[in-house]
Motif scaffolding. Structure first.
Motif, PDB file in Angstrom:
ATOM      1  N   LEU A 172     -18.475  29.588  18.730  1.00  0.00           N
ATOM      2  CA  LEU A 172     -17.101  29.706  19.229  1.00  0.00           C
ATOM      3  C   LEU A 172     -16.800  31.138  19.666  1.00  0.00           C
ATOM      4  O   LEU A 172     -16.133  31.367  20.685  1.00  0.00           O
ATOM      5  CB  LEU A 172     -16.112  29.254  18.158  1.00  0.00           C
ATOM      6  CG  LEU A 172     -16.082  27.751  17.857  1.00  0.00           C
ATOM      7  CD1 LEU A 172     -15.252  27.463  16.618  1.00  0.00           C
ATOM      8  CD2 LEU A 172     -15.546  26.957  19.046  1.00  0.00           C
ATOM      9  N   MET A 175     -14.074  31.097  22.473  1.00  0.00           N
ATOM     10  CA  MET A 175     -13.262  29.954  22.057  1.00  0.00           C
ATOM     11  C   MET A 175     -12.681  30.173  20.658  1.00  0.00           C
ATOM     12  O   MET A 175     -12.471  29.231  19.905  1.00  0.00           O
ATOM     13  CB  MET A 175     -14.109  28.678  22.078  1.00  0.00           C
ATOM     14  CG  MET A 175     -14.641  28.315  23.450  1.00  0.00           C
ATOM     15  SD  MET A 175     -15.783  26.893  23.377  1.00  0.00           S
ATOM     16  CE  MET A 175     -14.659  25.582  22.902  1.00  0.00           C
ATOM     17  N   HIS A 235      -9.864  30.732  19.804  1.00  0.00           N
ATOM     18  CA  HIS A 235      -8.569  30.068  19.628  1.00  0.00           C
ATOM     19  C   HIS A 235      -8.717  28.768  18.833  1.00  0.00           C
ATOM     20  O   HIS A 235      -7.781  28.346  18.140  1.00  0.00           O
ATOM     21  CB  HIS A 235      -7.922  29.787  21.000  1.00  0.00           C
ATOM     22  CG  HIS A 235      -8.688  28.814  21.848  1.00  0.00           C
ATOM     23  ND1 HIS A 235      -8.478  27.445  21.789  1.00  0.00           N
ATOM     24  CD2 HIS A 235      -9.668  29.015  22.762  1.00  0.00           C
ATOM     25  CE1 HIS A 235      -9.294  26.841  22.636  1.00  0.00           C
ATOM     26  NE2 HIS A 235     -10.022  27.763  23.241  1.00  0.00           N
ATOM     27  N   VAL A 236      -9.890  28.120  18.932  1.00  0.00           N
ATOM     28  CA  VAL A 236     -10.139  26.886  18.173  1.00  0.00           C
ATOM     29  C   VAL A 236     -10.105  27.197  16.674  1.00  0.00           C
ATOM     30  O   VAL A 236      -9.560  26.423  15.876  1.00  0.00           O
ATOM     31  CB  VAL A 236     -11.492  26.267  18.557  1.00  0.00           C
ATOM     32  CG1 VAL A 236     -11.810  25.068  17.658  1.00  0.00           C
ATOM     33  CG2 VAL A 236     -11.485  25.846  20.021  1.00  0.00           C
ATOM     34  N   ASP A 260      -6.395  27.827  15.878  1.00  0.00           N
ATOM     35  CA  ASP A 260      -5.594  26.603  15.993  1.00  0.00           C
ATOM     36  C   ASP A 260      -5.827  25.684  14.794  1.00  0.00           C
ATOM     37  O   ASP A 260      -4.885  25.076  14.263  1.00  0.00           O
ATOM     38  CB  ASP A 260      -5.949  25.852  17.284  1.00  0.00           C
ATOM     39  CG  ASP A 260      -5.448  26.571  18.532  1.00  0.00           C
ATOM     40  OD1 ASP A 260      -4.633  27.496  18.392  1.00  0.00           O
ATOM     41  OD2 ASP A 260      -5.901  26.198  19.639  1.00  0.00           O
ATOM     42  N   THR A 261      -7.080  25.576  14.379  1.00  0.00           N
ATOM     43  CA  THR A 261      -7.411  24.741  13.217  1.00  0.00           C
ATOM     44  C   THR A 261      -6.722  25.271  11.977  1.00  0.00           C
ATOM     45  O   THR A 261      -6.164  24.499  11.177  1.00  0.00           O
ATOM     46  CB  THR A 261      -8.938  24.706  13.009  1.00  0.00           C
ATOM     47  OG1 THR A 261      -9.558  24.188  14.196  1.00  0.00           O
ATOM     48  CG2 THR A 261      -9.314  23.842  11.815  1.00  0.00           C
ATOM     49  N   ALA A 272     -12.686  20.006  14.320  1.00  0.00           N
ATOM     50  CA  ALA A 272     -12.502  20.691  15.601  1.00  0.00           C
ATOM     51  C   ALA A 272     -13.463  21.867  15.778  1.00  0.00           C
ATOM     52  O   ALA A 272     -13.790  22.243  16.909  1.00  0.00           O
ATOM     53  CB  ALA A 272     -11.061  21.189  15.719  1.00  0.00           C
TER      54      ALA A 272
END
Length: 612
Positions: A488, A493, A495-496, A499-500, A521
């Protein structure tokens, strides 16, 4: 001596994993007031079984054989001589050890019927809820551990049941010892277990015995943990694995029955046995990792399943070595991957036979004798390349010692392949932290100078902690999780990751049962091969000369090989109970707040500002 000797054999036959402790307990029926009727012996260490039974048998030394063969004398005079026996092997999966963790646990009382022994294979995911329940009744437990809390909860229910019967028989006019005898003759543990178990969330097999001679075993409603039993006119035997009963009692497989989901086996002091549905059965989620790793491989079904897991890997193995069988040596990581290795060899031999048939047919009978011999002499090159010197699973060792231990767990057989020409394929049962691969296996295999090292795992990628008996609670311990996090970052990425974290924190704030595993996720953007490739980067360094590849069993392959054990939350994240989802969510939050956000203070600052 018959049941005591049988118990010893049963415990030794389940001594599969270098257990760090063992204990046994005994109940003697119809003892006179002032005489001991409950006995317990426990020991710590890999030699605990021997130590425990040496302590027990020491009581029988110097006793004339004629008296030892006299049941009346033995019952009246010798400890650990009774009608009920319980044995337990502790296989620590938390890194915690010591006598206070060794089963059976004992709750004492001056009323025989209120004494309770307890042992089991389990982890409860809602210990806090159960703790709150029992403290609300006025109890004050001395320890905050699931085994101890379950003991106190069941003990409290047992007290209430005895009190209920006491009032009943007192109202009927019974007095003194008559009341005691009536209670002991009529106590029913069904209500005791049912009321306690209705609040349990987890995977478990729990066994208990009272001082008055009642005993029980209960299995969780999802069938996560397993238990088997055999009974005849004289004896009842319950164990967590089927083949130990078959061997020790010398009975066929069909005589051994499996305890069903939510079912309890109740054995009365008079010898009555009944299986009772205590909890409503839920969707079957029998643990698949038991089949891959923990359970005894001598079970007929498990043996075939493990072979199938190895067989499933043949095609990806062949692709990995470009179908070059002549220059590939096949082996396994001892000891639990051996059966999967045999399955893999069967599949490779089947492939090689098809290749031979094709070559022979292509020549349409024009082969000379030497050419034909050349084709028929092709063999799968199998060698015992890796040797295990220490019977220790490093994924449960204390963190400070793990790396040093892992570096010395394995050795190699020198000269088992042609340097710089041969590929080396080795199969393991599972890859958890990757510590042993990095610190020992890959580096020591590289000393043989293979052209390529292919590590096969007969299980899929272990991505999520287990909370039903194999307590691996830290997300960052898993090499698959670390690989996904790094991917990630590599692909911008992150942000994943955040966000999780926010989704879980928002749900936690609502204080409602969690039904979605948001941690999935983290893995969702990637194919299995992406994560495997990243694992190789994390587990190798510039000192490794050979090219390294790691290949895992697919989830589909696992489910096909173990169709009756669909509990695959380790790999899929599909936890069968709300407690499992809650705990994996908490584990992710702990990772973020104790690790990730500390390494990214700017993110932490933005979160703090937003929260403020």
């Amino acid at each position: 001596m018959y049941p005591l000797n049988k118990l010893y054999l049963l415990m030794e036959k389940q001594h599969n994993r270098g257990q760090e402790g063992a204990g046994l307990a005994c109940v003697k029926l119809n003892a006179n007031p002032g005489e001991e009727y409950m006995f317990r012996e426990r020991a710590v260490g890999t030699g605990a079984i021997t130590e425990v039974f040496n302590s027990v048998y020491r009581h029988f030394k110097g006793i004339p054989s004629i008296q030892l063969r006299d049941p009346a004398f033995a019952k009246a005079n010798l400890p650990f001589v009774g009608e009920l026996y319980m044995g337990h092997l502790r296989y620590s999966t938390t890194g915690k050890s010591g006598m206070s963790y060794i089963h059976p646990f004992l709750r004492r009382n001056n009323w025989r019927a209120r004494n309770l022994m307890l042992c089991g294979n389990f982890n409860m995911t809602n210990v806090a809820t159960i703790f709150q329940e029992i403290t609300s009744t006025g109890q004050h437990p001395r320890h905050y551990a699931d085994t101890y809390i379950i003991l106190e909860q069941l003990g409290h229910r047992l007290d209430r049941e005895v009190e209920h019967l006491y009032r009943k028989y007192e109202t009927e006019g019974l007095k003194s010892l008559d009341i005691t005898h009536a209670i002991e003759a009529n106590i029913d543990l069904t209500n005791v277990i049912e009321k306690a178990a209705s609040s349990w969330d987890g995977g478990y097999i729990i066994a208990g015995m009272t001082g008055s001679g009642e005993s029980f075993v209960i299995r969780d409603a999802w069938g996560i943990r397993t238990a088997f039993y055999y009974m005849d006119d004289e004896i009842v035997v319950v164990a967590s694995e089927r083949p130990v009963i078959q061997t020790v009692m010398n009975v066929p497989q069909e005589s051994v029955k499996e305890l069903q989901r939510g079912e309890a086996l109740l054995i009365s002091r008079k010898g009555g046995v009944r299986a009772t549905q205590i909890l409503e059965p839920q969707k079957l989620n029998a643990c698949s990792f038991e089949r891959i790793y923990f359970s005894r491989g001598s079970d007929e079904d498990i043996y075939l399943e493990r072979k199938q897991l190895g067989y499933n890997l043949v095609e990806p193995i062949l692709k990995s070595v470009d179908y070059d069988i002549d220059h590939t040596v096949f082996s396994f990581i001892p000891n639990t991957a051996e059966v999967a290795y045999y399955g893999m060899l069967e599949g490779l031999n089947a492939h090689l036979n098809s290749v031979k048939i094709k070559k022979i047919k292509e020549r349409n009978g024009s082969l000379g004798e030497s050419e034909l011999n050349g084709i028929l002499s092709q063999r799968i090159r199998s060698e015992k390349v890796a040797l295990k010197d220490i019977k220790l699973r490093t994924f449960i060792a204390e963190g400070n010692n793990r790396n040093d231990l892992a570096a010395h767990v394995y050795d190699i057989t020198y000269g088992s392949l042609v340097p710089y020409e041969d590929n080396l394929v080795v199969i393991d049962d599972s890859i958890v932290r990757g510590t042993t691969l990095k610190q020992s296996i890959i580096s020591i295999l590289d000393r043989l100078h293979p052209k390529k090292i292919v590590i096969m795992s007969s299980s899929p990628q272990i991505r999520y902690p287990d909370y039903y008996g194999i307590d691996m609670s830290s997300m960052n311990e898993f090499i698959a999780f670390r690989a996904a996090i790094e991917l990630l970052k590599d692909r911008n990425m992150e942000h994943v990751i955040m966000d999780t974290y926010h989704k879980i924190k928002d749900e936690q704030a609502q204080d409602k049962p969690m039904t979605v595993n948001h941690v999935k996720a983290i893995y969702a953007p990637f194919a299995d091969k992406d994560i495997s490739t990243k694992m190789v980067e994390l587990l190798t360094d510039s000192s490794i000369q050979a090219k390294v590849e790691i290949i895992f069993q697919t989830l589909e392959g696992l489910r096909a090989a173990c169709p009756n054990h669909p509990g695959d939350w380790y790999f899929s994240g599909n936890y069968p109970t709300p407690g499992g989802i809650r705990m994996v969510s908490s584990a992710y939050v702990r990772y973020m707040e104790s690790d990730y956000l500390k390494k990214h203070p700017k993110l932490n600052f933005r979160i703090s500002e937003s929260t403020h």
